[in-house]
Design a protein around this motif. Structure first.
Motif, PDB file in Angstrom:
ATOM      1  N   ASN A 166       0.866  -1.202  -0.054  1.00  0.00           N
ATOM      2  CA  ASN A 166       0.066   0.209   0.092  1.00  0.00           C
ATOM      3  C   ASN A 166       0.873   1.236  -0.070  1.00  0.00           C
ATOM      4  O   ASN A 166       0.261   2.234   0.348  1.00  0.00           O
ATOM      5  CB  ASN A 166      -0.974   0.127   1.000  1.00  0.00           C
ATOM      6  CG  ASN A 166      -2.231  -1.045   1.033  1.00  0.00           C
ATOM      7  OD1 ASN A 166      -2.723  -1.137  -0.209  1.00  0.00           O
ATOM      8  ND2 ASN A 166      -2.609  -1.717   2.145  1.00  0.00           N
ATOM      9  N   VAL A 167       2.155   1.271  -0.311  1.00  0.00           N
ATOM     10  CA  VAL A 167       2.832   2.468  -0.497  1.00  0.00           C
ATOM     11  C   VAL A 167       3.448   2.342  -1.954  1.00  0.00           C
ATOM     12  O   VAL A 167       3.904   1.456  -2.472  1.00  0.00           O
ATOM     13  CB  VAL A 167       4.127   2.362   0.506  1.00  0.00           C
ATOM     14  CG1 VAL A 167       4.947   3.873   0.105  1.00  0.00           C
ATOM     15  CG2 VAL A 167       3.601   2.473   1.906  1.00  0.00           C
ATOM     16  N   PHE A 168       3.073   3.204  -2.790  1.00  0.00           N
ATOM     17  CA  PHE A 168       3.138   3.459  -4.060  1.00  0.00           C
ATOM     18  C   PHE A 168       4.070   4.801  -4.629  1.00  0.00           C
ATOM     19  O   PHE A 168       4.176   6.008  -4.016  1.00  0.00           O
ATOM     20  CB  PHE A 168       1.988   3.878  -4.759  1.00  0.00           C
ATOM     21  CG  PHE A 168       1.054   2.598  -4.752  1.00  0.00           C
ATOM     22  CD1 PHE A 168       0.925   1.449  -5.697  1.00  0.00           C
ATOM     23  CD2 PHE A 168       0.097   2.451  -3.654  1.00  0.00           C
ATOM     24  CE1 PHE A 168       0.342   0.449  -5.508  1.00  0.00           C
ATOM     25  CE2 PHE A 168      -0.690   1.423  -3.543  1.00  0.00           C
ATOM     26  CZ  PHE A 168      -0.735   0.200  -4.485  1.00  0.00           C
ATOM     27  N   SER A 169       4.881   4.360  -5.396  1.00  0.00           N
ATOM     28  CA  SER A 169       5.945   5.336  -6.349  1.00  0.00           C
ATOM     29  C   SER A 169       5.218   5.776  -7.559  1.00  0.00           C
ATOM     30  O   SER A 169       5.066   4.757  -8.440  1.00  0.00           O
ATOM     31  CB  SER A 169       7.346   4.788  -6.264  1.00  0.00           C
ATOM     32  OG  SER A 169       7.900   5.612  -6.976  1.00  0.00           O
ATOM     33  N   PHE A 170       5.125   7.033  -7.692  1.00  0.00           N
ATOM     34  CA  PHE A 170       4.626   7.485  -9.183  1.00  0.00           C
ATOM     35  C   PHE A 170       5.762   8.521  -9.824  1.00  0.00           C
ATOM     36  O   PHE A 170       6.078   9.343  -9.206  1.00  0.00           O
ATOM     37  CB  PHE A 170       3.325   8.084  -9.131  1.00  0.00           C
ATOM     38  CG  PHE A 170       2.073   7.361  -8.941  1.00  0.00           C
ATOM     39  CD1 PHE A 170       2.148   6.128  -8.655  1.00  0.00           C
ATOM     40  CD2 PHE A 170       0.899   7.889  -9.034  1.00  0.00           C
ATOM     41  CE1 PHE A 170       0.959   5.341  -8.693  1.00  0.00           C
ATOM     42  CE2 PHE A 170      -0.295   7.509  -9.002  1.00  0.00           C
ATOM     43  CZ  PHE A 170      -0.190   6.116  -8.546  1.00  0.00           C
ATOM     44  N   HIS A 171       6.289   7.982 -10.986  1.00  0.00           N
ATOM     45  CA  HIS A 171       6.920   9.175 -11.808  1.00  0.00           C
ATOM     46  C   HIS A 171       5.848   9.816 -12.731  1.00  0.00           C
ATOM     47  O   HIS A 171       5.283   9.146 -13.206  1.00  0.00           O
ATOM     48  CB  HIS A 171       7.999   8.340 -12.708  1.00  0.00           C
ATOM     49  CG  HIS A 171       9.201   8.292 -11.764  1.00  0.00           C
ATOM     50  ND1 HIS A 171       9.557   6.737 -11.085  1.00  0.00           N
ATOM     51  CD2 HIS A 171      10.253   8.828 -11.615  1.00  0.00           C
ATOM     52  CE1 HIS A 171      10.456   7.074 -10.416  1.00  0.00           C
ATOM     53  NE2 HIS A 171      11.314   8.115 -10.488  1.00  0.00           N
ATOM     54  N   LEU A 172       6.081  10.941 -12.614  1.00  0.00           N
ATOM     55  CA  LEU A 172       5.177  11.688 -13.330  1.00  0.00           C
ATOM     56  C   LEU A 172       5.661  12.644 -14.353  1.00  0.00           C
ATOM     57  O   LEU A 172       6.603  13.347 -14.294  1.00  0.00           O
ATOM     58  CB  LEU A 172       4.224  12.847 -12.587  1.00  0.00           C
ATOM     59  CG  LEU A 172       3.590  12.170 -11.294  1.00  0.00           C
ATOM     60  CD1 LEU A 172       2.755  13.094 -10.646  1.00  0.00           C
ATOM     61  CD2 LEU A 172       2.292  11.132 -11.717  1.00  0.00           C
ATOM     62  N   GLU A 173       5.176  12.714 -15.799  1.00  0.00           N
ATOM     63  CA  GLU A 173       6.115  13.438 -16.836  1.00  0.00           C
ATOM     64  C   GLU A 173       5.208  14.808 -16.696  1.00  0.00           C
ATOM     65  O   GLU A 173       4.144  14.866 -16.843  1.00  0.00           O
ATOM     66  CB  GLU A 173       5.939  12.766 -18.200  1.00  0.00           C
ATOM     67  CG  GLU A 173       6.669  13.474 -19.037  1.00  0.00           C
ATOM     68  CD  GLU A 173       6.267  12.728 -20.428  1.00  0.00           C
ATOM     69  OE1 GLU A 173       7.312  12.070 -20.860  1.00  0.00           O
ATOM     70  OE2 GLU A 173       5.328  12.775 -21.206  1.00  0.00           O
ATOM     71  N   CYS A 174       5.855  15.983 -16.352  1.00  0.00           N
ATOM     72  CA  CYS A 174       5.327  17.245 -16.503  1.00  0.00           C
ATOM     73  C   CYS A 174       6.768  18.337 -16.671  1.00  0.00           C
ATOM     74  O   CYS A 174       7.103  18.554 -15.243  1.00  0.00           O
ATOM     75  CB  CYS A 174       4.500  17.636 -15.422  1.00  0.00           C
ATOM     76  SG  CYS A 174       5.051  16.994 -13.686  1.00  0.00           S
ATOM     77  N   PHE A 175       7.253  18.469 -17.693  1.00  0.00           N
ATOM     78  CA  PHE A 175       8.284  19.182 -17.557  1.00  0.00           C
ATOM     79  C   PHE A 175       8.407  20.471 -17.151  1.00  0.00           C
ATOM     80  O   PHE A 175       9.309  21.049 -16.567  1.00  0.00           O
ATOM     81  CB  PHE A 175       8.423  19.562 -19.518  1.00  0.00           C
ATOM     82  CG  PHE A 175       9.118  18.147 -20.089  1.00  0.00           C
ATOM     83  CD1 PHE A 175      10.234  17.745 -20.169  1.00  0.00           C
ATOM     84  CD2 PHE A 175       7.952  17.320 -20.625  1.00  0.00           C
ATOM     85  CE1 PHE A 175      10.494  16.491 -20.640  1.00  0.00           C
ATOM     86  CE2 PHE A 175       8.109  16.380 -21.271  1.00  0.00           C
ATOM     87  CZ  PHE A 175       9.397  15.799 -21.257  1.00  0.00           C
ATOM     88  N   GLU A 176       7.139  21.564 -17.193  1.00  0.00           N
ATOM     89  CA  GLU A 176       7.011  22.751 -16.739  1.00  0.00           C
ATOM     90  C   GLU A 176       7.316  22.745 -15.237  1.00  0.00           C
ATOM     91  O   GLU A 176       7.745  23.683 -14.533  1.00  0.00           O
ATOM     92  CB  GLU A 176       5.918  23.419 -17.434  1.00  0.00           C
ATOM     93  CG  GLU A 176       4.439  23.262 -16.782  1.00  0.00           C
ATOM     94  CD  GLU A 176       3.807  22.235 -17.836  1.00  0.00           C
ATOM     95  OE1 GLU A 176       3.998  20.982 -18.063  1.00  0.00           O
ATOM     96  OE2 GLU A 176       2.631  22.361 -17.960  1.00  0.00           O
ATOM     97  N   ILE A 177       6.639  21.814 -14.586  1.00  0.00           N
ATOM     98  CA  ILE A 177       6.542  21.933 -13.156  1.00  0.00           C
ATOM     99  C   ILE A 177       8.048  21.349 -12.889  1.00  0.00           C
ATOM    100  O   ILE A 177       8.543  22.017 -11.659  1.00  0.00           O
ATOM    101  CB  ILE A 177       5.706  20.661 -12.487  1.00  0.00           C
ATOM    102  CG1 ILE A 177       4.214  21.005 -13.020  1.00  0.00           C
ATOM    103  CG2 ILE A 177       5.546  20.713 -10.896  1.00  0.00           C
ATOM    104  CD1 ILE A 177       3.478  22.273 -12.627  1.00  0.00           C
ATOM    105  N   ALA A 178       8.491  20.326 -13.306  1.00  0.00           N
ATOM    106  CA  ALA A 178      10.116  20.155 -12.962  1.00  0.00           C
ATOM    107  C   ALA A 178      11.114  21.388 -12.942  1.00  0.00           C
ATOM    108  O   ALA A 178      11.767  21.416 -12.066  1.00  0.00           O
ATOM    109  CB  ALA A 178      10.433  19.180 -14.053  1.00  0.00           C
ATOM    110  N   ASN A 179      10.479  22.421 -13.900  1.00  0.00           N
ATOM    111  CA  ASN A 179      11.602  23.438 -13.794  1.00  0.00           C
ATOM    112  C   ASN A 179      11.164  24.290 -12.808  1.00  0.00           C
ATOM    113  O   ASN A 179      11.906  25.337 -12.255  1.00  0.00           O
ATOM    114  CB  ASN A 179      11.146  24.148 -15.194  1.00  0.00           C
ATOM    115  CG  ASN A 179      11.984  23.359 -16.350  1.00  0.00           C
ATOM    116  OD1 ASN A 179      13.044  22.766 -16.080  1.00  0.00           O
ATOM    117  ND2 ASN A 179      11.365  23.514 -17.473  1.00  0.00           N
TER     118      ASN A 179
END
Ligand SMILES: Cc1cc2nc3c(=O)[nH]c(=O)nc-3n(C[C@H](O)[C@H](O)[C@H](O)COP(=O)(O)OP(=O)(O)OC[C@H]3O[C@@H](n4cnc5c(N)ncnc54)[C@H](O)[C@@H]3O)c2cc1C
Ligand code: FES
Length: 245
Positions: free
Chosen positions: A17-30
């Motif tokens: 019940n513990v999850f890791s999500f990689h999210l693609e969102c270039f503008e937030i990464a900056n």
């Protein structure tokens, strides 16, 4: 703060019940900083769910969350490819450090997640991570990749036995630490704050509070903090979640 869509590009269950999500969102990464959070819209719910930024990657963000109620249970069913509606980055993160700083990050349970990015982006550092049981340990390899990491559990079968604060004073002394950054249960944060204050070491803690809007409009995340014997009222979402104590 931006309202945008982030694509779930990598999902992993770290422990039950513990999850890791990689999210693609270039503008937030900056735009994002260690210690800030994102507010996630889950279908069927009006209020968004706040989750800390665990890592800032070259094409987006990583978050790590546990299933607590209905919203996070729904999130756990999302599959890679899912487009997620987020508001980000939110709140004030951890302050920047200089090359001269010697940092100690102290995390308890899920509170270790927002500390990974801080740990990555500092040069002289040690991480103390505490969990209830051995099987609750998360992000061990991720922290170890970036520096000296000591893990404490109550079981202590495969790790140091005891609370994460057990050797804190000794380590502060030995390693000449001048900054502490912490996130975790309130009792742990209280203990760290009092040791830091006693030793006059800069200390920043990240707080969690039930939230509504996530950006200062609904005022439901109010918290009272004591600083220099004065009680001050804050809103965790916009004044924090990271506070100097
Ligand atoms: C700044 C911040 C960062 C956080 N980072 C993480 C993280 O990195 N990983 C993680 O696992 N959890 C994190 N949390 C806690 C996470 O937001 C809650 O576990 C989650 O919102 C629970 O939603 P739910 O629908 O499953 O639970 P429910 O109890 O059904 O939620 C009902 C409502 O209460 C709100 N709520 C419930 N618990 C919390 C809580 N602890 N904090 C804020 N709002 C809450 C929900 O957003 C929702 O609006 C963070 C909370 C805050 C405030
Ligand atoms: S959550 Fe609305 S003001 Fe903080």
């Amino acid at each position: 703060m931006i309202k945008t869509t982030a694509k779930l590009i990598k999902k992993k269950e770290l422990t039950k019940n513990v999850f890791s999500f990689h999210l693609e969102c270039f503008e937030i990464a900056n735009l994002a900083k260690a210690g800030q959070f994102i507010n996630i819209l889950v279908e069927g719910f009006t209020l968004r769910r706040p989750i800390s930024i665990c890592e800032i990657t070259k094409n987006g963000l990583r978050i790590v969350f546990s299933v607590r109620g209905k919203g996070t249970k729904k999130m756990a069913t999302w599959q890679e490819g899912k487009e997620i509606d987020i508001l980000a980055p939110l709140g004030n993160g951890f302050s920047d450090s200089t090359e001269k700083d010697s940092i100690l990050v102290v995390g308890g349970g899920l509170g270790v997640a927002p500390l990974l990015e801080v740990f990555k982006s500092n040069s002289k550092k040690i991480a103390l991570l505490g969990f209830n049981k051995d099987e609750d340990v998360i992000l061990k390899e991720d922290f170890k990749k970036y520096g000296k990491t000591i893990i404490y559990t109550q079981d202590g079968k495969n790790f140091e036995k005891g609370l994460v604060t057990k050797d804190l004073e000794k380590i502060l002394e030995k390693e000449n630490i001048n900054k502490i950054k912490a996130c975790g249960p309130e009792k742990m944060l209280d203990a760290i704050k009092s040791i830091a204050n006693k030793r006059k070491i800069d200390c920043e803690i990240s707080l969690e509070e039930r939230m509504g809007c996530g950006f200062g409009a609904c005022l439901c995340c109010q918290k009272i903090l004591e600083k220099d014997n004065e009680k001050i009222s804050f809103h965790v979402c916009k004044d924090g979640p990271v506070f100097v104590v």
